[in-house]
Scaffold this motif. Sequence first.
Motif, PDB file in Angstrom:
ATOM      1  N   GLY A  13       0.857  -1.188   0.000  1.00 15.20           N
ATOM      2  CA  GLY A  13       0.000   0.000   0.000  1.00 15.20           C
ATOM      3  C   GLY A  13       0.891   1.235   0.000  1.00 15.20           C
ATOM      4  O   GLY A  13       2.124   1.144  -0.061  1.00 15.20           O
ATOM      5  N   VAL A  14       0.250   2.401   0.104  1.00 14.39           N
ATOM      6  CA  VAL A  14       1.021   3.647   0.024  1.00 14.39           C
ATOM      7  C   VAL A  14       2.062   3.734   1.142  1.00 14.39           C
ATOM      8  O   VAL A  14       3.142   4.313   0.956  1.00 14.39           O
ATOM      9  N   GLN A  36       0.646  -9.246  -1.103  1.00 13.71           N
ATOM     10  CA  GLN A  36      -0.112 -10.486  -1.336  1.00 13.71           C
ATOM     11  C   GLN A  36      -0.986 -10.420  -2.592  1.00 13.71           C
ATOM     12  O   GLN A  36      -1.256 -11.441  -3.215  1.00 13.71           O
ATOM     13  N   SER A  47      -9.155   4.863  -1.104  1.00 12.36           N
ATOM     14  CA  SER A  47      -9.096   6.016  -0.201  1.00 12.36           C
ATOM     15  C   SER A  47      -9.764   7.243  -0.809  1.00 12.36           C
ATOM     16  O   SER A  47      -9.707   7.456  -2.019  1.00 12.36           O
ATOM     17  N   SER A  50      -8.209  12.599   1.067  1.00 13.24           N
ATOM     18  CA  SER A  50      -8.210  14.006   1.480  1.00 13.24           C
ATOM     19  C   SER A  50      -6.927  14.301   2.231  1.00 13.24           C
ATOM     20  O   SER A  50      -6.419  13.451   2.974  1.00 13.24           O
ATOM     21  N   LYS A 172       2.300 -13.588  -0.679  1.00 16.80           N
ATOM     22  CA  LYS A 172       1.776 -13.416   0.686  1.00 16.80           C
ATOM     23  C   LYS A 172       2.771 -13.922   1.725  1.00 16.80           C
ATOM     24  O   LYS A 172       3.262 -15.054   1.620  1.00 16.80           O
ATOM     25  N   VAL A 173       3.035 -13.098   2.724  1.00 13.87           N
ATOM     26  CA  VAL A 173       3.888 -13.536   3.835  1.00 13.87           C
ATOM     27  C   VAL A 173       3.047 -14.403   4.763  1.00 13.87           C
ATOM     28  O   VAL A 173       1.975 -13.988   5.219  1.00 13.87           O
ATOM     29  N   ALA A 201       3.586  -3.530   7.125  1.00  6.07           N
ATOM     30  CA  ALA A 201       2.751  -2.404   6.676  1.00  6.07           C
ATOM     31  C   ALA A 201       1.538  -3.013   5.992  1.00  6.07           C
ATOM     32  O   ALA A 201       1.227  -2.716   4.840  1.00  6.07           O
ATOM     33  N   ALA A 202       0.864  -3.893   6.727  1.00 12.94           N
ATOM     34  CA  ALA A 202      -0.147  -4.779   6.138  1.00 12.94           C
ATOM     35  C   ALA A 202      -1.561  -4.231   6.231  1.00 12.94           C
ATOM     36  O   ALA A 202      -2.526  -4.953   5.960  1.00 12.94           O
ATOM     37  N   GLY A 203      -1.720  -2.961   6.622  1.00  8.28           N
ATOM     38  CA  GLY A 203      -3.038  -2.332   6.627  1.00  8.28           C
ATOM     39  C   GLY A 203      -4.050  -3.159   7.405  1.00  8.28           C
ATOM     40  O   GLY A 203      -3.767  -3.615   8.521  1.00  8.28           O
ATOM     41  N   TRP A 205      -4.942  -6.075   7.368  1.00  6.62           N
ATOM     42  CA  TRP A 205      -4.541  -7.441   7.712  1.00  6.62           C
ATOM     43  C   TRP A 205      -3.534  -7.448   8.861  1.00  6.62           C
ATOM     44  O   TRP A 205      -3.060  -8.501   9.265  1.00  6.62           O
ATOM     45  N   VAL A 227     -18.310   5.317   1.401  1.00  6.16           N
ATOM     46  CA  VAL A 227     -18.214   6.702   0.912  1.00  6.16           C
ATOM     47  C   VAL A 227     -19.353   6.906  -0.079  1.00  6.16           C
ATOM     48  O   VAL A 227     -19.553   6.067  -0.964  1.00  6.16           O
ATOM     49  N   GLY A 313     -14.362   0.804   1.601  1.00  7.98           N
ATOM     50  CA  GLY A 313     -13.011   0.242   1.677  1.00  7.98           C
ATOM     51  C   GLY A 313     -12.696  -0.146   3.106  1.00  7.98           C
ATOM     52  O   GLY A 313     -13.373   0.285   4.047  1.00  7.98           O
ATOM     53  N   MET A 315     -10.534  -0.058   6.449  1.00  5.76           N
ATOM     54  CA  MET A 315      -9.618   0.796   7.214  1.00  5.76           C
ATOM     55  C   MET A 315      -9.064  -0.016   8.380  1.00  5.76           C
ATOM     56  O   MET A 315      -9.660  -1.018   8.774  1.00  5.76           O
ATOM     57  N   PHE A 340      -3.843   3.349  10.950  1.00  7.96           N
ATOM     58  CA  PHE A 340      -3.972   4.757  10.549  1.00  7.96           C
ATOM     59  C   PHE A 340      -5.376   5.332  10.761  1.00  7.96           C
ATOM     60  O   PHE A 340      -5.571   6.537  10.655  1.00  7.96           O
ATOM     61  N   PHE A 345      -3.406   8.221   4.374  1.00  6.43           N
ATOM     62  CA  PHE A 345      -2.928   8.712   3.086  1.00  6.43           C
ATOM     63  C   PHE A 345      -2.228  10.053   3.239  1.00  6.43           C
ATOM     64  O   PHE A 345      -1.130  10.269   2.734  1.00  6.43           O
TER      65      PHE A 345
HETATM   66  C1  LIG Z   1     -12.957   4.559   2.186  1.00  7.78           C
HETATM   67  C2  LIG Z   1     -11.675   5.115   2.719  1.00  7.78           C
HETATM   68  C3  LIG Z   1     -11.483   6.490   2.762  1.00  7.78           C
HETATM   69  C4  LIG Z   1     -10.283   7.017   3.247  1.00  7.78           C
HETATM   70  N1  LIG Z   1     -10.090   8.364   3.215  1.00  7.78           N
HETATM   71  C5  LIG Z   1      -8.912   8.881   3.619  1.00  7.78           C
HETATM   72  C6  LIG Z   1      -8.672  10.271   3.508  1.00  7.78           C
HETATM   73  O1  LIG Z   1      -9.526  11.031   3.041  1.00  7.78           O
HETATM   74  N2  LIG Z   1      -7.456  10.761   3.911  1.00  7.78           N
HETATM   75  C7  LIG Z   1      -6.500   9.939   4.442  1.00  7.78           C
HETATM   76  O2  LIG Z   1      -5.439  10.437   4.814  1.00  7.78           O
HETATM   77  N3  LIG Z   1      -6.704   8.607   4.553  1.00  7.78           N
HETATM   78  C8  LIG Z   1      -7.882   8.070   4.156  1.00  7.78           C
HETATM   79  N4  LIG Z   1      -8.107   6.733   4.252  1.00  7.78           N
HETATM   80  C9  LIG Z   1      -7.095   5.904   4.908  1.00  7.78           C
HETATM   81  C10 LIG Z   1      -5.938   5.602   3.989  1.00  7.78           C
HETATM   82  O3  LIG Z   1      -6.411   5.207   2.727  1.00  7.78           O
HETATM   83  C11 LIG Z   1      -5.114   4.490   4.637  1.00  7.78           C
HETATM   84  O4  LIG Z   1      -4.731   4.909   5.937  1.00  7.78           O
HETATM   85  C12 LIG Z   1      -3.877   4.162   3.828  1.00  7.78           C
HETATM   86  O5  LIG Z   1      -4.204   3.862   2.488  1.00  7.78           O
HETATM   87  C13 LIG Z   1      -3.182   2.982   4.487  1.00  7.78           C
HETATM   88  O6  LIG Z   1      -2.188   2.492   3.626  1.00  7.78           O
HETATM   89  P1  LIG Z   1      -1.433   1.157   4.018  1.00  7.78           P
HETATM   90  O7  LIG Z   1      -0.349   1.000   3.041  1.00  7.78           O
HETATM   91  O8  LIG Z   1      -1.116   1.175   5.473  1.00  7.78           O
HETATM   92  O9  LIG Z   1      -2.537   0.015   3.890  1.00  7.78           O
HETATM   93  P2  LIG Z   1      -3.070  -0.762   2.618  1.00  7.78           P
HETATM   94  O10 LIG Z   1      -3.272   0.124   1.463  1.00  7.78           O
HETATM   95  O11 LIG Z   1      -4.239  -1.567   3.071  1.00  7.78           O
HETATM   96  O12 LIG Z   1      -1.872  -1.723   2.243  1.00  7.78           O
HETATM   97  C14 LIG Z   1      -1.582  -2.883   2.988  1.00  7.78           C
HETATM   98  C15 LIG Z   1      -1.212  -3.948   1.989  1.00  7.78           C
HETATM   99  O13 LIG Z   1      -0.702  -5.073   2.690  1.00  7.78           O
HETATM  100  C16 LIG Z   1      -1.010  -6.215   1.939  1.00  7.78           C
HETATM  101  N5  LIG Z   1      -0.872  -7.378   2.822  1.00  7.78           N
HETATM  102  C17 LIG Z   1      -1.609  -7.656   3.920  1.00  7.78           C
HETATM  103  N6  LIG Z   1      -1.202  -8.812   4.479  1.00  7.78           N
HETATM  104  C18 LIG Z   1      -0.174  -9.265   3.723  1.00  7.78           C
HETATM  105  C19 LIG Z   1       0.663 -10.420   3.786  1.00  7.78           C
HETATM  106  N7  LIG Z   1       0.510 -11.349   4.739  1.00  7.78           N
HETATM  107  N8  LIG Z   1       1.621 -10.566   2.851  1.00  7.78           N
HETATM  108  C20 LIG Z   1       1.789  -9.644   1.865  1.00  7.78           C
HETATM  109  N9  LIG Z   1       1.004  -8.541   1.745  1.00  7.78           N
HETATM  110  C21 LIG Z   1       0.044  -8.356   2.668  1.00  7.78           C
HETATM  111  C22 LIG Z   1      -2.436  -5.942   1.478  1.00  7.78           C
HETATM  112  O14 LIG Z   1      -2.799  -6.716   0.358  1.00  7.78           O
HETATM  113  C23 LIG Z   1      -2.400  -4.454   1.186  1.00  7.78           C
HETATM  114  O15 LIG Z   1      -2.192  -4.162  -0.188  1.00  7.78           O
HETATM  115  C24 LIG Z   1      -9.275   6.158   3.748  1.00  7.78           C
HETATM  116  C25 LIG Z   1      -9.462   4.775   3.698  1.00  7.78           C
HETATM  117  C26 LIG Z   1     -10.639   4.257   3.182  1.00  7.78           C
HETATM  118  C27 LIG Z   1     -10.821   2.771   3.124  1.00  7.78           C
END
Ligand SMILES: Cc1cc2nc3c(=O)[nH]c(=O)nc-3n(C[C@H](O)[C@H](O)[C@H](O)COP(=O)(O)OP(=O)(O)OC[C@H]3O[C@@H](n4cnc5c(N)ncnc54)[C@H](O)[C@@H]3O)c2cc1C
Length: 392
Positions: A13-14, A36, A47, A50, A172-173, A201-203, A205, A227, A313, A315, A340, A345
């Motif tokens: 993810g980001v 994964q 996301s 914003s 996938k880990v 950084a698995a969001g 998961w 949304v 989505g 969170m 988060f 984001f």
């Molecule tokens: C509807 C919605 C609206 C949002 N609006 C905002 C906003 O307006 N402003 C803002 O700042 N934030 C917003 N957010 C939050 C923001 O999008 C997230 O905080 C951010 O994208 C988190 O990124 P991440 O990389 O931590 O997680 P993710 O993007 O979820 O990435 C985690 C990745 O880990 C991978 N993964 C998990 N387990 C494993 C494993 N065992 N092995 C390998 N890979 C694995 C997953 O497939 C995933 O791709 C919003 C979120 C949602 C859902």
Amino acid sequence: MVKTADVVIIGGGVIGVSIAYFLARRGFGRIVVLEQETIGAGSTGRSVASIDLFSHHPAAVTLQARAYEIFSQFEEIFGAECGLITTGLAVLAGPEQAAALNQAAKLAEAAGITCQLLSPDEFARLEPAAVVDDLAVAYYAPRGGYADPMLTTNAVVAAARRAGVVIEQGCKVTHLRHAGGRVTGVDTPAGAVAAPVVVSAAGPWSKHLLKLFGLGDLGLYACEHPVISIQRPADFGPPHLSILDLPNQTYARPETGHLTLAGSMDRSVGYEAIEPENFHGQVTAAYTFWVAERLVQRYPALEAGQLRQGWSGLMTISPDWQPVLGALPTVAGLYCATGFSGQGFKISPAVGDLMAGLIAGETEATQLLVPFRPSRFAEGQSLATSEFGALG
Ligand SMILES: Cc1cc2nc3c(=O)[nH]c(=O)nc-3n(C[C@H](O)[C@H](O)[C@H](O)COP(=O)(O)OP(=O)(O)OC[C@H]3O[C@@H](n4cnc5c(N)ncnc54)[C@H](O)[C@@H]3O)c2cc1C
């Protein structure tokens, strides 16, 4: 498939790719991201993205200010655009939230964020389409706005690859390797990757992954957040500001194509816990009505708007609705960047930079991330929450 690395990052993810980029920029060695599914398949690709320059917590405002500096020079740094659109952000407060809003404005100013407090009349002149009768004060940050989450993530991925980062998708880990209290690598169905540093950084998961690693779940949970999307009527006038409407507990921002994206900031509406495998991506009629009714109270002209396709989505929510960033206490070399709570984001470039700095042992990054350390929950040092609902 690579067999060894200096750092393995779990999650494309980001956040994961930003950490990878900033580690590579520091020359930290061989960096591997294991995803994964596909890049951005989790929270990131869904996301609202914003970039709200506002928080009640000083450490969070600092992250926002640092992130915004990177967003505003994004193309120079990453070599491609992130789709940053400056709409201006207004945070609207009734009498009950006015004191907290005043305090947040002081924090924002101290962090170098350009902002001002407006009386309801001043806000009405800035935003003629809005009803202001119930407001006591409005916080206005002219540089607030939004970006495109996938443009952003893909630009970071491309820059990371140019800097030598290896990104494996569909990988996938499944297991964490450790020995003598130190991390030694991870297992995947395609084989093991040996590494002295692993970053989760698995969001959404994260909870499952940390439990799989035998580390408890830090109180994290995944929720499904919907949304809604409304096409503004032709006579609405210019796009409205991005708003965080505290009395109505809703947020909204304009989108291209005369659309308004909106959702709930009420923690009891639209933040229900869900297991990621049960995610359905839908928006219910009841939720749509809840949000639209409140949005129309603020912008009556939207009553003539047309509902368009919304989405939902996953969170990742932490116990104090603030990010969880840093070393995991029980296994040396293991870090996490998660929790988060709907705000990841907008701070992603700063999180990438500071997590990379922390892993590299830099003093400033280490100090700035102390308030977000994973051990704070066990220490009874959770960050204070506010009356700002889902804003932490
Ligand atoms: C509807 C919605 C609206 C949002 N609006 C905002 C906003 O307006 N402003 C803002 O700042 N934030 C917003 N957010 C939050 C923001 O999008 C997230 O905080 C951010 O994208 C988190 O990124 P991440 O990389 O931590 O997680 P993710 O993007 O979820 O990435 C985690 C990745 O880990 C991978 N993964 C998990 N387990 C494993 C494993 N065992 N092995 C390998 N890979 C694995 C997953 O497939 C995933 O791709 C919003 C979120 C949602 C859902």
